[in-house]
Design a protein around this motif. Structure first.
Motif, short mmCIF file in Angstrom:
data_model
loop_
_atom_site.label_atom_id
_atom_site.label_comp_id
_atom_site.label_asym_id
_atom_site.label_seq_id
_atom_site.Cartn_x
_atom_site.Cartn_y
_atom_site.Cartn_z
N GLY A 11 0.81 -1.20 -0.22
CA GLY A 11 0.13 0.13 -0.08
C GLY A 11 0.96 1.29 0.08
O GLY A 11 2.13 1.30 0.30
N GLY A 12 0.16 2.32 -0.39
CA GLY A 12 1.02 3.49 -0.16
C GLY A 12 -0.03 4.80 -0.86
O GLY A 12 -1.25 4.67 -0.82
N LEU A 13 0.62 5.91 -1.15
CA LEU A 13 0.06 6.98 -1.56
C LEU A 13 0.25 7.10 -2.89
O LEU A 13 1.39 7.17 -3.33
CB LEU A 13 0.59 8.17 -0.71
CG LEU A 13 0.06 9.45 -1.34
CD1 LEU A 13 -1.33 9.77 -1.01
CD2 LEU A 13 0.61 10.57 -0.55
N VAL A 14 -0.81 7.30 -3.98
CA VAL A 14 -0.44 7.42 -5.31
C VAL A 14 -1.55 8.50 -5.99
O VAL A 14 -2.74 8.59 -5.18
CB VAL A 14 -0.81 5.93 -5.87
CG1 VAL A 14 -2.25 5.54 -5.60
CG2 VAL A 14 -0.61 5.96 -7.45
N GLN A 15 -1.24 8.98 -6.99
CA GLN A 15 -2.07 10.13 -7.53
C GLN A 15 -3.34 9.12 -8.31
O GLN A 15 -3.02 8.09 -8.78
CB GLN A 15 -1.30 11.04 -8.36
CG GLN A 15 -0.60 12.06 -7.46
CD GLN A 15 0.17 13.16 -8.55
OE1 GLN A 15 0.20 12.91 -9.64
NE2 GLN A 15 0.06 14.16 -8.11
N ALA A 16 -4.23 9.87 -8.41
CA ALA A 16 -5.40 9.29 -9.25
C ALA A 16 -4.76 9.11 -10.67
O ALA A 16 -4.29 9.80 -11.17
CB ALA A 16 -6.82 10.29 -9.41
N GLY A 17 -5.31 7.82 -11.25
CA GLY A 17 -4.83 7.47 -12.40
C GLY A 17 -3.53 6.72 -12.18
O GLY A 17 -3.12 5.76 -13.24
N GLY A 18 -2.95 6.65 -11.35
CA GLY A 18 -1.86 5.78 -11.00
C GLY A 18 -2.13 4.27 -10.69
O GLY A 18 -3.26 3.71 -10.70
N SER A 19 -1.08 3.55 -10.20
CA SER A 19 -1.16 2.19 -10.27
C SER A 19 -0.30 1.66 -8.98
O SER A 19 0.69 2.53 -8.39
CB SER A 19 -0.29 1.19 -11.10
OG SER A 19 -1.17 1.62 -12.50
N LEU A 20 -0.59 0.68 -8.34
CA LEU A 20 -0.05 -0.28 -7.03
C LEU A 20 -0.38 -1.53 -7.32
O LEU A 20 -1.25 -2.03 -8.12
CB LEU A 20 -0.89 0.42 -5.85
CG LEU A 20 -0.29 1.80 -5.34
CD1 LEU A 20 -0.96 2.03 -3.93
CD2 LEU A 20 1.38 1.99 -4.83
N ARG A 21 0.71 -2.00 -6.59
CA ARG A 21 0.47 -3.63 -6.61
C ARG A 21 0.62 -4.08 -5.23
O ARG A 21 1.47 -3.89 -4.60
CB ARG A 21 1.68 -4.49 -7.29
CG ARG A 21 1.24 -5.84 -7.52
CD ARG A 21 2.27 -6.59 -8.69
NE ARG A 21 3.35 -6.97 -7.57
CZ ARG A 21 4.23 -8.25 -7.97
NH1 ARG A 21 3.90 -8.84 -9.09
NH2 ARG A 21 5.20 -8.33 -7.14
N LEU A 22 -0.53 -4.78 -4.72
CA LEU A 22 -0.51 -5.39 -3.42
C LEU A 22 0.02 -6.66 -3.66
O LEU A 22 -0.34 -7.41 -4.28
CB LEU A 22 -2.00 -5.28 -2.88
CG LEU A 22 -2.58 -3.90 -2.91
CD1 LEU A 22 -3.84 -4.00 -2.11
CD2 LEU A 22 -1.60 -2.79 -2.05
N SER A 23 0.59 -7.13 -2.49
CA SER A 23 1.01 -8.40 -2.36
C SER A 23 0.30 -9.01 -1.01
O SER A 23 0.37 -8.36 -0.15
CB SER A 23 2.64 -8.66 -2.05
OG SER A 23 3.17 -7.92 -3.42
N CYS A 24 0.04 -10.52 -1.21
CA CYS A 24 -0.16 -11.06 0.07
C CYS A 24 0.78 -12.45 0.25
O CYS A 24 0.57 -13.31 -0.64
CB CYS A 24 -1.63 -11.68 0.02
SG CYS A 24 -2.23 -12.34 1.26
N ALA A 25 1.52 -12.49 1.34
CA ALA A 25 2.36 -13.62 1.57
C ALA A 25 1.41 -14.69 2.61
O ALA A 25 0.77 -14.07 3.61
CB ALA A 25 3.54 -13.15 2.18
N VAL A 26 1.34 -16.04 1.89
CA VAL A 26 0.45 -16.83 2.59
C VAL A 26 1.47 -17.95 3.44
O VAL A 26 2.17 -18.59 2.66
CB VAL A 26 -0.68 -17.31 1.81
CG1 VAL A 26 -1.33 -18.23 2.53
CG2 VAL A 26 -1.56 -16.31 1.46
N SER A 27 0.95 -18.02 4.68
CA SER A 27 1.63 -19.41 5.18
C SER A 27 0.92 -19.71 6.23
O SER A 27 -0.02 -19.45 6.73
CB SER A 27 3.21 -18.89 5.89
OG SER A 27 2.78 -18.13 6.96
N GLY A 28 1.33 -21.29 6.50
CA GLY A 28 0.45 -22.07 7.94
C GLY A 28 -0.58 -22.86 7.18
O GLY A 28 -1.38 -23.57 8.07
N PHE A 29 -1.05 -22.80 5.97
CA PHE A 29 -2.07 -23.62 5.41
C PHE A 29 -1.58 -24.15 4.03
O PHE A 29 -0.92 -23.36 3.42
CB PHE A 29 -3.68 -23.25 5.75
CG PHE A 29 -3.84 -22.04 4.90
CD1 PHE A 29 -4.28 -20.80 5.68
CD2 PHE A 29 -3.77 -21.83 3.32
CE1 PHE A 29 -4.49 -19.46 5.13
CE2 PHE A 29 -4.11 -20.58 3.01
CZ PHE A 29 -4.49 -19.48 3.70
N THR A 30 -2.25 -25.22 3.54
CA THR A 30 -2.02 -25.64 2.17
C THR A 30 -2.46 -24.75 1.27
O THR A 30 -3.66 -24.60 1.06
CB THR A 30 -2.71 -27.05 2.06
OG1 THR A 30 -2.24 -27.72 2.96
CG2 THR A 30 -2.22 -27.63 0.58
#
Length: 121
Positions: free
Chosen positions: A9-28
């Motif tokens: 997450g972060g601050l971005v201007q309208a029209g811009g892009s961001l990529r969120l990541s989700c690291a998963v552990s503890g289950f299959t």
């Protein structure tokens, strides 16, 4: 211990892009669908997108269709949310969650901490 760790997450201007990541552990990883949800100040939490555990099917809220893309890397136990053409109304805390059921309309079993996305106009 089940853990889902959202980042990007972060601050971005309208029209811009961001990529969120989700690291998963503890289950299959292959047994669980992963969803992205968001909650804006003063609003209820809403489902944004999800990806299924088996065939990689995806689903999107109408408000983000055509702008957001969900994907996963099974080898790394990672799920991503590419957010393009961001709008101020996308501002929210974004959460990733895991559940054995697929979809955006039910309560997910496991939740990570949120990551804040702020879109300025």
């Amino acid at each position: 211990e089940v853990q889902l760790q959202a980042s990007g997450g972060g601050l971005v201007q309208a029209g811009g892009s961001l990529r969120l990541s989700c690291a998963v552990s503890g289950f299959t990883f292959d047994d669980y669908s992963i969803g992205w949800f968001r909650q804006a100040p003063g609003k209820e939490r809403e489902g944004v997108s999800c990806i299924s555990s088996n065939d990689g099917s995806t689903n999107y809220a109408d408000s983000v269709k055509g702008r957001f893309i969900i994907s996963k890397d099974n080898a790394k136990n990672m799920v991503y949310l590419q957010m393009n053409s961001l709008k101020p109304e996308d501002t929210a805390v974004y959460y990733c969650a895991g559940d054995q059921s697929y979809g955006l309309e039910h309560e997910y079993r496991y939740w990570g901490q949120g990551t804040l996305v702020t879109v300025s106009s």
